[in-house]
Each structure stands twice: as C-alpha cells, then as structure tokens.
Design a protein around this motif. Structure first.
Motif, PDB file in Angstrom:
ATOM      1  N   CYS A  65       0.268  -0.412   0.224  1.00 49.68           N
ATOM      2  CA  CYS A  65       0.117  -1.044  -1.094  1.00 49.68           C
ATOM      3  C   CYS A  65       0.831  -2.386  -1.137  1.00 49.68           C
ATOM      4  CB  CYS A  65       0.663  -0.125  -2.185  1.00 49.68           C
ATOM      5  SG  CYS A  65      -0.410   1.272  -2.552  1.00 49.68           S
ATOM      6  N   GLN A  69      -1.021  -6.226  -1.910  1.00 43.90           N
ATOM      7  CA  GLN A  69      -0.651  -7.244  -2.891  1.00 43.90           C
ATOM      8  C   GLN A  69      -0.980  -8.648  -2.411  1.00 43.90           C
ATOM      9  OE1 GLN A  69       3.565  -5.951  -3.368  1.00 43.90           O
ATOM     10  NE2 GLN A  69       3.175  -6.114  -5.554  1.00 43.90           N
ATOM     11  N   THR A 188       0.220   2.240  -9.596  1.00 40.94           N
ATOM     12  CA  THR A 188       0.441   1.980  -8.170  1.00 40.94           C
ATOM     13  C   THR A 188       0.864   3.250  -7.444  1.00 40.94           C
ATOM     14  OG1 THR A 188       1.106  -0.303  -8.643  1.00 40.94           O
ATOM     15  CG2 THR A 188       1.749   0.608  -6.519  1.00 40.94           C
ATOM     16  N   THR A 192      -1.127   5.070  -4.462  1.00 39.38           N
ATOM     17  CA  THR A 192      -0.452   5.413  -3.210  1.00 39.38           C
ATOM     18  C   THR A 192      -0.686   6.871  -2.837  1.00 39.38           C
ATOM     19  OG1 THR A 192       1.278   3.788  -3.677  1.00 39.38           O
ATOM     20  CG2 THR A 192       1.773   5.478  -2.041  1.00 39.38           C
ATOM     21  N   PRO A 212      -4.662   2.804   1.562  1.00 39.12           N
ATOM     22  CA  PRO A 212      -4.024   2.130   0.430  1.00 39.12           C
ATOM     23  C   PRO A 212      -4.111   0.610   0.521  1.00 39.12           C
ATOM     24  CG  PRO A 212      -2.635   3.918   1.208  1.00 39.12           C
ATOM     25  CD  PRO A 212      -3.746   3.765   2.209  1.00 39.12           C
ATOM     26  N   GLY A 216      -6.439  -0.772  -2.262  1.00 37.77           N
ATOM     27  CA  GLY A 216      -5.559  -1.487  -3.182  1.00 37.77           C
ATOM     28  C   GLY A 216      -5.913  -2.957  -3.264  1.00 37.77           C
ATOM     29  N   ILE A 227      -0.889  -4.291  -8.667  1.00 36.97           N
ATOM     30  CA  ILE A 227       0.025  -3.493  -7.866  1.00 36.97           C
ATOM     31  C   ILE A 227       1.458  -3.936  -8.137  1.00 36.97           C
ATOM     32  CG2 ILE A 227       0.725  -2.901  -5.511  1.00 36.97           C
ATOM     33  CD1 ILE A 227      -2.166  -3.219  -4.658  1.00 36.97           C
TER      34      ILE A 227
END
Length: 355
Positions: A65, A69, A188, A192, A212, A216, A227
């Motif tokens: 995650c 981002q 988030t 996850t 993820p 994500g 996130i």
C-alpha cells in the motif's frame, strides 16, 4: 521476567539503538537496516527467534500500500516509449544472475539447483519458496538470498545518503510520526487486509505485496481511495521485515555455507557493480537521475528497495515498475535457468553430501 521474553527484549533494544543511530546519521531505511543488523547479531550469537509468518505477511501488505501511494499510470508511457532499453536491462539482469549461478556451481561446492536459485535477483521470499519446489537446499538458498539483500540494502542506503547530501537531513526532520487520522486510514487497513489475504490465498509469488500495490494504485488513481499510512505504522512494518531477514542468518547455516562464502560474496559484489553500471547507462539513455536509475536496477529485494526509495527523492513509480518487471521475469525464467545450470554443472558436490 520470563526467559522466553528476554531475547525479544534484547532484540527490541538493540534494534532501537541501531535504528536511532542510523536515523541520526540521516541514513535512509534506518528502521529496516537497524532491525536487520540486530537480528543478524542475535542469530549468530545463538538466538533462535523467528518472526511469526502472519506478522511478515501483514508487513508486506502494508508495504504494498505504501508503494501504491506513489505509483502513477504515467510511468507505463515512459516504459512503453523506452521498451528496448527496459528489455535490455531485464535480459542483462537475467544473464548476470544466470552466469553468477553457473560460476558459483562450477567453482564452488554448491549444488546446481541451489546455486541457480540462490543467485536469482528476485524477491528473496519468492525465490526460497520456488527453490523448495525444485529440490534445492532451502537453507543455503535462503542464506544466499538474504545475504544479497543485506549487502544490496546497505549499498543502496549509502548511495542514497551520499547522493542526497544535506537533503537527507531535511527529509529526516520533516517526518511526522503521529499525524491526525481520518476515515482514509480505516479504508487503507481494509484494503491491506482484503488484497493481502487474496494474494496469500491465491499463492501468487510475492502476491501479498503485489496485489495491495496494484489494486491500491488503481483505486487511488481513480479517485476512489486516498491511501493513508502513518509513519509509526510503516516503522512497525519495516521492523518486521528487517527482523525476518536478519533472523534467517543462523549460526548453523553460516557454518554450512562457510566453504563457499568467498565465492558467494564475490558474486554478490559483482552483481551490485554490474547493476550500478546499468544504472549509469540509464542516466545516459533516458536522462534519469542516478539515484532513480540505481534503485531501479538494484538487484533486490523489492521490499527493501521500496523502503529505501521511500526515504529518498527518487522516482518511486519508475523504480517499482522496473523492480516488478524484473520479479515477474525471474519467476517466469527461473525454473529454466535452474535446470540449465543443474545439467551443465559438476554433478559431485561435497557440500550436498556433508549436509
């Protein structure tokens, strides 16, 4: 205090001390390298601690995650526009790892399959798991993989530190350890848990981190999710990953590999050097800064490179795109390379007989 808890307390205190020193020196990935060094020290002193597997899986999902981002669809255009260079780097890396494995088996006592998987520059955990399926000595493969991770992570952190100069101190001072949290943090955590769980159930190599990361990135790019990962949570994930690497260096495995340690170290240093030369080529061909190019070509592990890149000014999107492509290429070609080395390597292996 219980005797069972004492080694964990020592591990925690040593990790905190080393990490604090590295952080004070503004070294990237201080909270990965500190626990890693503490784990190695305690393991070689005879400690038999092991991080529970669920903790490692959760840490990998959180790291996925964190990478998500920074990923942007724009990087696909960059890779597509420069696909000849990207493919050249991938094939060169495969060639270097294959040659390294072949030379290790030919000029040391390593068994063929073990040398092949141990020298593969992919995700260390994935390489160890696949090596078990192909009959390699998992103990030696794990030692070779995590020794490479140790040296690569240390070298990469030093390169980043010297490349950033005074900017490293500025970034260290800007860390907010306990930011205010909102609903994005809960979403988030849900992302996850769900995507990491799916990656684990599907038994995708490194899927606990890759799913993820990919899902994500898609959700954040589409505007459906922001996130949010506080620094304290990332530090816990870094510590779990550092311990999981460091605690693999048991005294028994070290003694088993002692015969071939000079050859293993030589192959690791040569791989780091050659990947550094490829990074220099990237700066000339694509106009990248050396920091981004070096981390993009750094021979794993993908999780440690991601942590180091996150603490730098490098282009995380390009770095993780290259690292992910290399991981997939190693997963696809690894079995064939291992078979080739096994067939053409000397059949007599004193190390195998001794183990």
């Amino acid at each position: 205090m219980s005797k069972a808890l004492l080694p964990w307390l020592i591990l925690l205190l040593v990790s905190a001390a080393v990490s604090s020193l590295l952080f004070y020196l503004h070294l990237p990935a201080a909270f990965l390298l500190g626990p890693m060094a503490a784990g190695i020290t305690l393991s070689l002193c005879g400690a038999t601690l092991r991080i529970p597997r669920p903790c490692c899986l959760v840490a990998q999902a959180i790291l996925g995650c964190m990478i998500a981002q920074t990923l942007s669809p724009a990087i696909l255009g960059v890779l597509a526009a420069n696909w000849p260079v990207v493919l050249l780097i991938l094939f060169t890396t495969l060639g270097i790892s294959g040659l390294s494995g072949w030379l290790l088996v030919r000029y040391s006592a390593l068994p063929g399959v073990t040398g092949a998987w141990g020298s593969s520059p992919g995700g260390a955990a994935a390489m160890v798991a696949m090596a078990h399926d192909y009959g390699a000595d998992v103990r030696l493969v794990a030692f070779m993989q995590y020794l490479r991770v140790l040296f690569v992570a240390g070298a990469a952190a030093l390169v980043v530190r010297f490349a950033m100069g005074e900017n490293a101190q500025v970034m260290s001072q800007q860390v907010v350890w306990f930011p205010p949290l909102d609903a994005g943090f809960l979403w988030t955590l849900l992302l996850t848990a769900v995507t990491g769980g799916i990656g684990f159930l599907l038994r995708i190599p490194s899927g606990v981190m890759l799913l993820p990361m990919l899902i994500g990135a898609g959700l954040q790019t589409g505007g459906w999710l922001h996130i949010e990962l506080p620094e304290w949570l990332l530090v816990l994930a870094y510590m779990a990953l550092g311990w999981s690497v460091g605690l693999e260096f048991s005294k028994a495995i070290f003694l088993l590999a002692l015969k071939t340690l000079p050859q293993i170290l030589l192959s690791i240093f040569c791989m780091i050097l050659l990947c550094g030369l490829m990074a220099y080529g990237l700066t000339r061909w694509l106009g990248l800064d050396f920091l981004t190019a070096y981390l993009a070509t750094s021979p794993g592990g993908m999780d440690s490179v991601a942590i180091i890149a996150a603490g730098s000014s490098a282009d995380m999107s390009f770095i993780m795109a290259m690292q992910t492509l290399r991981l997939f290429s190693i997963l696809l070609t690894g079995p064939a390379i291992a078979r080739f080395i096994s067939r053409h390597a000397p059949r007599e292996n004193p190390l195998r007989e001794a183990s």
